[in-house]
Design a protein around this motif. Structure first.
Motif, PDB file in Angstrom:
ATOM      1  N   ASN A 363      -3.349  25.760 -30.920  1.00  0.00           N
ATOM      2  CA  ASN A 363      -3.430  27.226 -30.872  1.00  0.00           C
ATOM      3  C   ASN A 363      -4.867  27.699 -30.652  1.00  0.00           C
ATOM      4  OD1 ASN A 363      -0.663  27.465 -31.357  1.00  0.00           O
ATOM      5  ND2 ASN A 363      -0.950  27.480 -33.568  1.00  0.00           N
ATOM      6  N   LYS A 364      -5.797  27.067 -31.363  1.00  0.00           N
ATOM      7  CA  LYS A 364      -7.206  27.469 -31.269  1.00  0.00           C
ATOM      8  C   LYS A 364      -7.752  27.248 -29.863  1.00  0.00           C
ATOM      9  CE  LYS A 364     -11.752  26.463 -33.285  1.00  0.00           C
ATOM     10  NZ  LYS A 364     -12.503  25.603 -34.235  1.00  0.00           N
ATOM     11  N   GLU A 365      -7.400  26.100 -29.266  1.00  0.00           N
ATOM     12  CA  GLU A 365      -7.912  25.761 -27.932  1.00  0.00           C
ATOM     13  C   GLU A 365      -7.015  26.282 -26.811  1.00  0.00           C
ATOM     14  OE1 GLU A 365     -10.780  24.413 -27.514  1.00  0.00           O
ATOM     15  OE2 GLU A 365     -11.238  23.774 -29.553  1.00  0.00           O
ATOM     16  N   LYS A 366      -5.893  26.931 -27.212  1.00  0.00           N
ATOM     17  CA  LYS A 366      -4.942  27.477 -26.230  1.00  0.00           C
ATOM     18  C   LYS A 366      -4.491  26.411 -25.228  1.00  0.00           C
ATOM     19  CE  LYS A 366      -6.525  32.281 -26.534  1.00  0.00           C
ATOM     20  NZ  LYS A 366      -7.293  32.102 -27.764  1.00  0.00           N
ATOM     21  N   LEU A 367      -4.037  25.286 -25.759  1.00  0.00           N
ATOM     22  CA  LEU A 367      -3.597  24.169 -24.916  1.00  0.00           C
ATOM     23  C   LEU A 367      -2.127  24.324 -24.547  1.00  0.00           C
ATOM     24  CD1 LEU A 367      -5.269  21.258 -26.936  1.00  0.00           C
ATOM     25  CD2 LEU A 367      -6.156  22.404 -24.900  1.00  0.00           C
ATOM     26  N   ASN A 368      -1.816  24.100 -23.291  1.00  0.00           N
ATOM     27  CA  ASN A 368      -0.439  24.167 -22.803  1.00  0.00           C
ATOM     28  C   ASN A 368      -0.018  22.823 -22.244  1.00  0.00           C
ATOM     29  OD1 ASN A 368      -0.020  27.032 -23.249  1.00  0.00           O
ATOM     30  ND2 ASN A 368      -1.483  27.362 -21.578  1.00  0.00           N
ATOM     31  N   VAL A 369       1.303  22.613 -22.172  1.00  0.00           N
ATOM     32  CA  VAL A 369       1.853  21.368 -21.630  1.00  0.00           C
ATOM     33  C   VAL A 369       2.552  21.678 -20.312  1.00  0.00           C
ATOM     34  CG1 VAL A 369       3.496  19.483 -21.998  1.00  0.00           C
ATOM     35  CG2 VAL A 369       2.160  20.376 -23.923  1.00  0.00           C
ATOM     36  N   SER A 370       2.101  21.041 -19.243  1.00  0.00           N
ATOM     37  CA  SER A 370       2.723  21.255 -17.934  1.00  0.00           C
ATOM     38  C   SER A 370       3.962  20.379 -17.795  1.00  0.00           C
ATOM     39  CB  SER A 370       1.734  20.924 -16.809  1.00  0.00           C
ATOM     40  OG  SER A 370       1.473  19.525 -16.779  1.00  0.00           O
ATOM     41  N   GLN A 371       4.809  20.720 -16.837  1.00  0.00           N
ATOM     42  CA  GLN A 371       6.004  19.917 -16.577  1.00  0.00           C
ATOM     43  C   GLN A 371       5.615  18.504 -16.172  1.00  0.00           C
ATOM     44  OE1 GLN A 371       9.310  20.874 -17.028  1.00  0.00           O
ATOM     45  NE2 GLN A 371       9.606  18.684 -16.756  1.00  0.00           N
ATOM     46  N   GLU A 372       4.531  18.393 -15.408  1.00  0.00           N
ATOM     47  CA  GLU A 372       4.069  17.068 -14.969  1.00  0.00           C
ATOM     48  C   GLU A 372       3.646  16.213 -16.161  1.00  0.00           C
ATOM     49  OE1 GLU A 372       0.705  15.082 -11.976  1.00  0.00           O
ATOM     50  OE2 GLU A 372       0.766  17.250 -12.296  1.00  0.00           O
ATOM     51  N   GLU A 373       2.910  16.820 -17.101  1.00  0.00           N
ATOM     52  CA  GLU A 373       2.462  16.081 -18.287  1.00  0.00           C
ATOM     53  C   GLU A 373       3.651  15.643 -19.137  1.00  0.00           C
ATOM     54  OE1 GLU A 373      -1.898  18.166 -19.122  1.00  0.00           O
ATOM     55  OE2 GLU A 373      -0.049  19.163 -19.761  1.00  0.00           O
ATOM     56  N   LEU A 374       4.638  16.532 -19.273  1.00  0.00           N
ATOM     57  CA  LEU A 374       5.824  16.193 -20.049  1.00  0.00           C
ATOM     58  C   LEU A 374       6.600  15.061 -19.385  1.00  0.00           C
ATOM     59  CD1 LEU A 374       7.684  16.788 -22.438  1.00  0.00           C
ATOM     60  CD2 LEU A 374       8.821  18.522 -21.033  1.00  0.00           C
ATOM     61  N   THR A 375       6.720  15.112 -18.062  1.00  0.00           N
ATOM     62  CA  THR A 375       7.450  14.061 -17.329  1.00  0.00           C
ATOM     63  C   THR A 375       6.752  12.718 -17.477  1.00  0.00           C
ATOM     64  OG1 THR A 375       8.266  15.685 -15.726  1.00  0.00           O
ATOM     65  CG2 THR A 375       8.316  13.372 -15.067  1.00  0.00           C
ATOM     66  N   GLU A 376       5.425  12.710 -17.356  1.00  0.00           N
ATOM     67  CA  GLU A 376       4.670  11.454 -17.500  1.00  0.00           C
ATOM     68  C   GLU A 376       4.848  10.877 -18.896  1.00  0.00           C
ATOM     69  OE1 GLU A 376       0.675  12.442 -16.540  1.00  0.00           O
ATOM     70  OE2 GLU A 376       1.017  12.502 -14.367  1.00  0.00           O
ATOM     71  N   HIS A 377       4.819  11.738 -19.902  1.00  0.00           N
ATOM     72  CA  HIS A 377       5.003  11.290 -21.286  1.00  0.00           C
ATOM     73  C   HIS A 377       6.414  10.726 -21.483  1.00  0.00           C
ATOM     74  CE1 HIS A 377       4.416  11.082 -25.574  1.00  0.00           C
ATOM     75  NE2 HIS A 377       5.416  11.900 -25.809  1.00  0.00           N
ATOM     76  N   LEU A 378       7.390  11.413 -20.913  1.00  0.00           N
ATOM     77  CA  LEU A 378       8.776  10.955 -21.014  1.00  0.00           C
ATOM     78  C   LEU A 378       8.937   9.582 -20.372  1.00  0.00           C
ATOM     79  CD1 LEU A 378      11.930  13.107 -20.644  1.00  0.00           C
ATOM     80  CD2 LEU A 378      11.812  10.958 -19.393  1.00  0.00           C
ATOM     81  N   MET A 379       8.287   9.368 -19.236  1.00  0.00           N
ATOM     82  CA  MET A 379       8.358   8.068 -18.543  1.00  0.00           C
ATOM     83  C   MET A 379       7.771   6.962 -19.408  1.00  0.00           C
ATOM     84  SD  MET A 379       9.552   8.547 -15.279  1.00  0.00           S
ATOM     85  CE  MET A 379       8.738   7.563 -14.050  1.00  0.00           C
ATOM     86  N   ARG A 380       6.639   7.259 -20.070  1.00  0.00           N
ATOM     87  CA  ARG A 380       6.016   6.256 -20.931  1.00  0.00           C
ATOM     88  C   ARG A 380       6.888   5.946 -22.137  1.00  0.00           C
ATOM     89  NH1 ARG A 380       1.022   8.891 -19.301  1.00  0.00           N
ATOM     90  NH2 ARG A 380       1.140  10.375 -21.009  1.00  0.00           N
ATOM     91  N   ARG A 381       7.456   6.991 -22.731  1.00  0.00           N
ATOM     92  CA  ARG A 381       8.324   6.768 -23.889  1.00  0.00           C
ATOM     93  C   ARG A 381       9.576   5.989 -23.489  1.00  0.00           C
ATOM     94  NH1 ARG A 381       7.893   9.975 -28.515  1.00  0.00           N
ATOM     95  NH2 ARG A 381       9.663   8.740 -29.214  1.00  0.00           N
ATOM     96  N   ALA A 382      10.112   6.272 -22.308  1.00  0.00           N
ATOM     97  CA  ALA A 382      11.295   5.561 -21.834  1.00  0.00           C
ATOM     98  C   ALA A 382      10.984   4.081 -21.668  1.00  0.00           C
ATOM     99  CB  ALA A 382      11.781   6.157 -20.513  1.00  0.00           C
ATOM    100  N   GLN A 383       9.811   3.787 -21.097  1.00  0.00           N
ATOM    101  CA  GLN A 383       9.423   2.397 -20.874  1.00  0.00           C
ATOM    102  C   GLN A 383       9.296   1.637 -22.192  1.00  0.00           C
ATOM    103  OE1 GLN A 383       5.672   1.944 -18.832  1.00  0.00           O
ATOM    104  NE2 GLN A 383       6.121  -0.129 -18.172  1.00  0.00           N
ATOM    105  N   SER A 384       8.682   2.274 -23.192  1.00  0.00           N
ATOM    106  CA  SER A 384       8.493   1.602 -24.483  1.00  0.00           C
ATOM    107  C   SER A 384       9.806   1.460 -25.248  1.00  0.00           C
ATOM    108  CB  SER A 384       7.476   2.370 -25.336  1.00  0.00           C
ATOM    109  OG  SER A 384       7.975   3.644 -25.674  1.00  0.00           O
ATOM    110  N   SER A 385      10.800   2.301 -24.920  1.00  0.00           N
ATOM    111  CA  SER A 385      12.081   2.243 -25.622  1.00  0.00           C
ATOM    112  C   SER A 385      13.055   1.255 -24.985  1.00  0.00           C
ATOM    113  CB  SER A 385      12.738   3.632 -25.648  1.00  0.00           C
ATOM    114  OG  SER A 385      13.253   3.965 -24.367  1.00  0.00           O
ATOM    115  N   GLY A 386      12.693   0.774 -23.781  1.00  0.00           N
ATOM    116  CA  GLY A 386      13.591  -0.150 -23.094  1.00  0.00           C
ATOM    117  C   GLY A 386      14.725   0.544 -22.369  1.00  0.00           C
ATOM    118  N   MET A 387      14.645   1.867 -22.224  1.00  0.00           N
ATOM    119  CA  MET A 387      15.678   2.634 -21.537  1.00  0.00           C
ATOM    120  C   MET A 387      15.143   3.094 -20.180  1.00  0.00           C
ATOM    121  SD  MET A 387      16.749   5.006 -24.818  1.00  0.00           S
ATOM    122  CE  MET A 387      18.171   5.814 -24.102  1.00  0.00           C
ATOM    123  N   SER A 388      16.056   3.412 -19.265  1.00  0.00           N
ATOM    124  CA  SER A 388      15.626   3.987 -17.994  1.00  0.00           C
ATOM    125  C   SER A 388      15.201   5.430 -18.257  1.00  0.00           C
ATOM    126  CB  SER A 388      16.771   3.971 -16.982  1.00  0.00           C
ATOM    127  OG  SER A 388      17.748   4.946 -17.318  1.00  0.00           O
TER     128      SER A 388
END
Length: 465
Positions: A363-388
């Protein structure tokens, strides 16, 4: 509607709300309509029973109860928004006054996020391991690759360490052969530790056709955890042969033409791994230092829920997948239940503190999450979980965990901001300049681990409201 807020402690408030009866009109109308659809009165069509008849037959109290239950969430939410409270979990509501045609009054006690003051964190200094890849590290990496390309061939001699034996197994408990205690044609590499304890000593020295018995605690099946007498028959002994370390091997095992090129690539890969480990270490140490600067009160109920969630995920997901229960896990870890509970509480407290502090920074730094950042994070989490990625995304959406992932990315960005402002030196005294991509990925991983959300998408969501 009138409302007032009383602060009970830094993480809990009591709302006092008074609602004039005319503001209950919509809920009263809805209550009469609902009761109309549920009851039958002789002489009236269903849904057309007058309000006065419902009052006479079923009591005005039943209507008021239905109306209040319908109206309370709306008035509670309005009071929360009016006071600009950041509430956690469900409130404890108590109706203090209900006068027909006059007044509805109630109180609601609820946990809130504490107000935090983020101090200047630019003075944080941490030390991390230097990125150093030795010739020995490279040789070990190439040797592991060499092991994967080993071949086997039958030998007429006694089995020894490193040999691959084919065995038939029969397990008895209390002298009785178990229904699921027979396995034939099992391939096992001596010394790998991938089968039963005691089997290495039993088969070493045996040739094909030899037998031995040994006792071992069963790791699975109907008699899991029990001591069994196991008979092992060796049907074949094969020696493992490693390929020569030369250019031919490099061409067989990689896209490189020479062994030197393969070794150079191994060195680069190990350096990348150590840089990521270094980035992760920096995030962990900076986070620890940041939390040490801030006093963070924790709502008791939230802490209880977080501890319960962590225990649930461990017992019903992580341990379940390994075929273990909590008692066996504690035995393996060499911990008492009291030690485990204390450790879980400490981890839960740190997870909640991390979330509160980093959310305040977001909130203090007014940080936002872009769709691209969310997608990249989702891809990394999927890889570590063993799921597509598709499977993981579906599980996240169905589990209502999209906000959790967005929060992880945002808090990861907040932690990266702090790390960037801090001074990070390696053990050689050199200032470390972390690469942006490695820094972001490591920060998200550290946040997920500390908050206990690094488990797979199908696990129970966190309990915070």
């Amino acid at each position: 509607m009138k409302s007032a807020v009383e602060t009970l402690n830094p993480t809990r408030v009591r709302l006092t709300v008074e609602v004039p009866f005319e503001e209950l009109k919509d809920s009263l109308d809805a209550a009469y309509k609902k009761i109309n659809q549920q009851v039958t009165v002789k002489g009236f069509r269903k849904g057309k029973i007058p309000a006065r008849v419902i009052d006479q037959r079923f009591g005005r109290g039943a209507v008021l109860e239905e109306a209040v239950n319908d109206a309370l969430p709306k008035f509670y939410t309005n009071a929360v928004n009016e006071a600009e409270l950041n509430v956690l979990g469900q409130p404890e509501v108590d109706i203090t006054e209900l006068k027909d045609n006059e007044l509805l009054a109630f109180t609601a006690e609820v946990d809130i996020r504490p107000e935090l003051e983020i101090p200047d964190y630019s003075g944080i200094e941490v030390e991390v391991d230097a990125v150093e890849v030795s010739d020995e590290d490279v040789e070990k990496s190439v040797e592991q690759l060499r092991e994967r390309f080993a071949s086997t061939s039958p030998v007429e001699r006694a089995a020894q360490d490193g040999d691959v034996v084919t065995v038939d197994l029969e397990a008895k408990v209390d002298g009785e052969v178990l229904a699921d205690g027979i396995a034939n044609g099992v391939s096992y590499t001596i010394g790998s530790g991938e089968l039963l304890d005691g089997i290495d000593e039993a088969v070493k020295g045996l040739e094909a056709g030899g037998s031995a018995t040994f006792t071992s605690e069963l790791k699975g099946g109907s008699a899991q955890g029990k001591e069994a007498e196991v008979k092992v028959d060796v049907t074949e002994v094969k020696a493992r042969e490693l390929p020569e370390l030369d250019d031919d091997f490099a061409q067989l095992a990689s896209e490189f033409d020479t062994l030197d090129e393969l070794k150079a690539d191994s060195r680069k890969r190990l350096e990348r791994m150590k840089k990521f480990d270094q980035a992760t270490q920096a995030q962990e140490k900076v986070l620890e230092a940041l939390l040490g600067l801030i006093e963070v009160p924790i709502p008791e109920k939230l802490l209880e829920d977080e501890i319960r969630t962590r225990k649930h995920n461990l017992e019903h997901h992580q341990l379940g997948q390994m075929g273990l229960d909590l008692a066996k896990y504690l035995e393996i870890q060499g911990k008492t239940e009291e030690e485990f509970d204390a450790e879980t509480k400490e981890q839960a407290e740190k997870g909640i503190k991390t979330q509160f502090v980093l959310d305040e920074l977001v909130n203090k730094e007014k940080l936002n999450v872009s769709q691209e950042e969310l997608t990249e994070h989702l891809m990394r989490r999927a890889q570590s979980s063993g799921m597509s990625p598709d499977q993981f995304a579906q599980a996240v959406v169905e589990g209502g965990q999209v906000p959790m992932l967005v929060g992880e990315v945002a808090r990861g960005k907040a932690l990266a901001v702090v790390v960037e402002a801090a001074t990070v030196k390696d053990t050689n005294g050199e200032v470390v300049d972390l690469e942006d991509e490695e820094e972001a990925e490591a920060a998200e991983a550290v946040v997920a681990e500390v908050e206990g959300t690094e488990a797979k998408a199908e696990e129970a969501p966190k309990t915070e409201g």
